[in-house]
Design a protein around this motif. Structure first.
Motif, short mmCIF file in Angstrom:
data_model
loop_
_atom_site.label_atom_id
_atom_site.label_comp_id
_atom_site.label_asym_id
_atom_site.label_seq_id
_atom_site.Cartn_x
_atom_site.Cartn_y
_atom_site.Cartn_z
N PRO A 139 0.81 -1.22 0.00
CA PRO A 139 0.00 0.00 0.00
C PRO A 139 0.84 1.28 0.00
CG PRO A 139 -0.03 -1.02 2.17
CD PRO A 139 0.75 -1.92 1.29
N TRP A 140 2.10 1.17 0.40
CA TRP A 140 2.94 2.37 0.49
C TRP A 140 3.91 2.44 -0.67
CZ3 TRP A 140 3.98 -0.25 5.67
CH2 TRP A 140 2.87 -0.11 6.50
N GLN A 141 3.43 2.06 -1.87
CA GLN A 141 4.36 1.93 -2.97
C GLN A 141 5.07 3.25 -3.32
OE1 GLN A 141 4.52 0.21 -7.39
NE2 GLN A 141 3.17 -0.91 -6.08
N GLY A 142 4.35 4.38 -3.17
CA GLY A 142 4.97 5.67 -3.46
C GLY A 142 6.20 5.89 -2.59
N TYR A 143 6.01 5.73 -1.28
CA TYR A 143 7.13 5.88 -0.35
C TYR A 143 8.20 4.83 -0.63
CZ TYR A 143 9.79 4.47 3.72
OH TYR A 143 10.80 4.04 4.53
N ASN A 144 7.75 3.57 -0.84
CA ASN A 144 8.70 2.47 -1.03
C ASN A 144 9.59 2.70 -2.25
OD1 ASN A 144 7.98 0.99 1.17
ND2 ASN A 144 6.58 -0.37 0.07
N ARG A 145 8.98 3.17 -3.34
CA ARG A 145 9.76 3.41 -4.54
C ARG A 145 10.78 4.52 -4.32
NH1 ARG A 145 8.64 1.04 -9.58
NH2 ARG A 145 6.72 -0.17 -9.56
N ALA A 146 10.36 5.57 -3.58
CA ALA A 146 11.28 6.67 -3.29
C ALA A 146 12.44 6.15 -2.44
CB ALA A 146 10.54 7.78 -2.56
N MET A 147 12.11 5.33 -1.43
CA MET A 147 13.15 4.80 -0.54
C MET A 147 14.05 3.82 -1.30
SD MET A 147 14.52 5.17 2.20
CE MET A 147 13.50 6.12 3.30
N PHE A 148 13.46 3.09 -2.25
CA PHE A 148 14.25 2.19 -3.08
C PHE A 148 15.28 2.99 -3.88
CE2 PHE A 148 14.94 0.43 -7.33
CZ PHE A 148 15.44 -0.82 -7.02
N ASP A 149 14.84 4.11 -4.44
CA ASP A 149 15.77 4.95 -5.22
C ASP A 149 16.87 5.51 -4.32
OD1 ASP A 149 14.44 4.51 -7.53
OD2 ASP A 149 13.18 6.31 -7.40
N PHE A 150 16.47 5.92 -3.11
CA PHE A 150 17.46 6.45 -2.15
C PHE A 150 18.49 5.37 -1.81
CE2 PHE A 150 18.69 6.78 2.36
CZ PHE A 150 19.42 7.97 2.31
N ASN A 151 18.01 4.17 -1.49
CA ASN A 151 18.92 3.07 -1.15
C ASN A 151 19.82 2.71 -2.31
OD1 ASN A 151 17.95 2.83 1.41
ND2 ASN A 151 16.66 1.05 1.01
N ASP A 152 19.24 2.74 -3.51
CA ASP A 152 20.00 2.45 -4.72
C ASP A 152 21.14 3.45 -4.86
OD1 ASP A 152 19.99 2.96 -8.03
OD2 ASP A 152 19.97 0.88 -7.35
N PHE A 153 20.79 4.73 -4.66
CA PHE A 153 21.80 5.79 -4.75
C PHE A 153 22.87 5.59 -3.69
CE2 PHE A 153 23.43 9.85 -3.27
CZ PHE A 153 23.89 10.42 -4.45
N MET A 154 22.45 5.31 -2.46
CA MET A 154 23.40 5.12 -1.35
C MET A 154 24.30 3.91 -1.62
SD MET A 154 23.12 7.46 0.84
CE MET A 154 23.79 6.96 2.42
N TYR A 155 23.72 2.87 -2.20
CA TYR A 155 24.51 1.67 -2.47
C TYR A 155 25.64 1.98 -3.44
CZ TYR A 155 25.94 -2.89 -4.13
OH TYR A 155 26.71 -3.97 -4.47
N PHE A 156 25.29 2.63 -4.55
CA PHE A 156 26.30 2.85 -5.58
C PHE A 156 27.27 3.97 -5.23
CE2 PHE A 156 23.27 0.48 -8.24
CZ PHE A 156 24.16 -0.45 -8.73
N ASN A 157 26.84 4.94 -4.40
CA ASN A 157 27.70 6.09 -4.14
C ASN A 157 28.38 6.08 -2.78
OD1 ASN A 157 27.35 7.81 -6.61
ND2 ASN A 157 25.23 7.40 -6.03
N VAL A 158 27.85 5.32 -1.84
CA VAL A 158 28.47 5.31 -0.51
C VAL A 158 28.93 3.90 -0.11
CG1 VAL A 158 28.16 5.84 1.94
CG2 VAL A 158 27.08 7.28 0.20
N MET A 159 27.96 2.98 -0.03
CA MET A 159 28.28 1.64 0.50
C MET A 159 29.28 0.90 -0.38
SD MET A 159 25.66 1.21 2.87
CE MET A 159 24.31 0.10 2.80
N LYS A 160 29.02 0.93 -1.70
CA LYS A 160 29.88 0.16 -2.58
C LYS A 160 31.31 0.71 -2.60
CE LYS A 160 30.07 -1.94 -7.09
NZ LYS A 160 29.56 -1.92 -8.46
#
Lengths: 222, 302
Positions: free
Chosen positions: B79-100
């Motif tokens: 039900p929270w797909q809007g928030y989830n997609r935004a958070m997915f993009d944030f995590n994706d960004f963090m993964y490639f730019n910070v964690m990795k």
């Protein structure tokens, strides 16, 4: 005369049953799958290609051909799309199968470079309804076994793989979730538009994968 | 004071003894297991054959393999797909730019062996999480195996740096479940609830997030003994980076083939968790392979 005839009949029956038994074991899903996977392994281990990065394209072509022999990409596409598949025109179906096959090939062909002599163990085959089969296999990586389940369908007397399941994740179901998020069957207009979107996205993805694959290939050559 | 101390010590020894004897008891009954599996297996196939109407003529039916229970487990609303997609993009960004990049730097600085030691150490320290999961799910065999592994690695493996007990299949036919509270809730029949993407931690569901909270704050020894929270948190973060160093490239390859990575990852997470939950009902003994491929095969000249 009667005796000769009866011996003759027995011989014929024996031959016939032998033939049946032989064909049966030959046509077992497990035997078929093993032959397919073994074929891929042989290409990967072929000294002609091993350690010759310049022949990678040729090797990839050969692997692709071998995989096409025991994978049923049409069934795979059909199941990944699900019921809306019935409303696709024959042209759309062929186009879809083409694009989806290309996408899967480009995603997974690069990955087989990682193969380093692992064995595959074939544990069990289960046949349901006469035309569906599941073969339980394990990839033996040394410190860990990875269970891989292949699902096959009997089409025109040949068992072909239509789904692969690893760690509870099914290839078909995974794509089905993604396609279901795009395809909208509520109205005819929405369906047509969403189909267009689906093909556009598949096309874009294939081009993107092609570009990255070419980039890594040229990197390897240098 | 000494009295209570000795009673708790006695209780611990008794518990350890009970847990340690479990594997041998189960193992002595091992011979009956394959027959049981065969019976259950044929029972399932028989059940399918007896109900041909269930999938008669339906080519798209998925219930051919008795998957419906797994699929039910993997069910989660979004039900929270809007928030989830935004958070997915944030995590994706963090993964490639910070964690990795951080993990890559760490991998460059620290060789594979010390990283394995660190991994073993954390794995050993998180024993209470897995033990609680096993006990609450009634998996006493696995609880015993976990206990013996914990003791062996703590005393003979330099406090958990080594892994003297080895991997599951090398020592004895035991199955070490990677149990946690989320799985325990699942085994108890609690459904996933809505799917939710957590900041930095990635995909989860309401059930698993609650389980994760309990695992972290109640069962993780790094949060005991009044250790300041910032130390506990850094230890957890370090563990995550260290773990990631063994799994770099997995997220990339998952994302590579997806035309909607958000939905792809959601499906992977839910199905993987469903499989983990259902593991408790699967048999730990593996069937003997009927055949294997031959990796050394030389290509035949045609």
């Amino acid at each position: 005369m009667k005796r000769i005839l009866s011996i003759f009949t027995i011989v014929i029956i024996l031959c016939a049953t032998y033939g049946v038994c032989y064909a049966d074991s030959e046509n077992s899903p497990m035997v078929r799958l093993r032959a397919g996977i073994q074929g891929v392994i042989e290409i990967l281990n072929n000294p002609e290609y091993k350690g010759h990065p310049e022949k990678n394209a040729e090797k990839a072509d050969k692997v692709r051909e071998t995989i096409k022999n025991f994978f049923n990409f049409e069934e795979l596409s059909k199941r990944a799309v699900g019921r809306p598949w019935l409303k696709f025109t024959p042209e759309e179906r062929t186009h879809f199968v083409d694009l989806f096959t290309q996408l899967l090939e480009q995603t997974y062909l690069g990955r087989i470079e990682d193969y380093s002599g692992e064995k595959v163990a074939f544990d069990k085959e289960t046949i349901v309804k006469g035309k569906y089969a599941q073969v339980d296999t394990r990839l033996l990586t040394g410190d860990k076994d990875i269970p891989v389940f292949y699902r096959l369908k009997l089409v025109d007397g040949e068992w072909d793989v239509y789904d692969v399941k690893i760690e509870g994740i099914s290839l078909v179901r995974n794509y089905k979730t993604q396609f279901a998020g795009i395809i909208d069957t509520s109205t005819d207009a929405a369906f047509a538009a969403s189909k267009k979107e689906l093909f556009a996205r598949l096309d874009r993805k294939c081009k993107e994968l092609d570009k990255t694959n070419n980039a890594t290939a040229s990197q390897q050559k240098q | 004071m000494t009295r209570t101390y000795s009673t708790s010590l006695l209780a611990f020894i008794v518990l350890t003894f009970i847990l340690l004897t479990f594997p041998s008891q189960v193992r002595s009954e091992e011979t009956t297991e394959p027959i049981l599996v065969a019976q259950v297996g044929s029972g399932i196939i028989g059940a399918v054959k007896n109900n041909p109407e269930e999938y008669a003529g339906d080519e798209f039916s998925e219930d051919l393999w008795g998957d419906s229970e797994h699929n039910e487990q993997a069910e989660s609303s979004d039900p929270w797909q809007g928030y989830n997609r935004a958070m997915f993009d944030f995590n994706d960004f963090m993964y490639f730019n910070v964690m990795k990049p951080a993990t890559k730097g760490y991998m460059w600085a620290v060789p594979l062996r010390p990283r394995t030691w660190a991994n073993n150490f954390f794995q050993n320290m998180l024993y209470p999480v897995r033990l609680t999961g096993c006990l609450l799910q009634g998996k006493f065999f696995t609880a015993g195996a976990e206990t013996s592994k914990f003791i062996a690695n703590s005393f003979f493996g330099l406090g958990g740096l080594g892994n003297v007990a080895g991997e599951a299949q090398s020592t004895m036919p035991l199955y070490i479940g990677d149990e946690d509270m989320g799985q325990t809730f699942g085994v108890w029949g609690i459904p996933n609830g809505p799917y939710v993407v957590l900041p930095l931690l990635g995909p989860s569901t309401v059930r698993d997030a609650v389980g994760f909270g309990i695992d972290t704050f109640a069962l993780n020894p790094f949060w005991w003994f009044g250790i300041p929270w910032y130390y506990s948190l850094s230890a957890g973060a370090y563990n995550q980076i260290n773990k990631l160093s063994f799994h770099i490239g997995e997220y990339e390859s998952l994302k590579e083939g997806a035309i909607d990575p958000y939905l792809g990852l959601r499906d992977v997470y839910l199905n993987y968790r469903a499989k983990q939950v259902r593991d408790s009902r699967n048999n730990p003994d593996r069937p003997k392979p009927q055949m294997t491929t031959n990796p050394d095969a030389t290509p035949q000249k045609k």
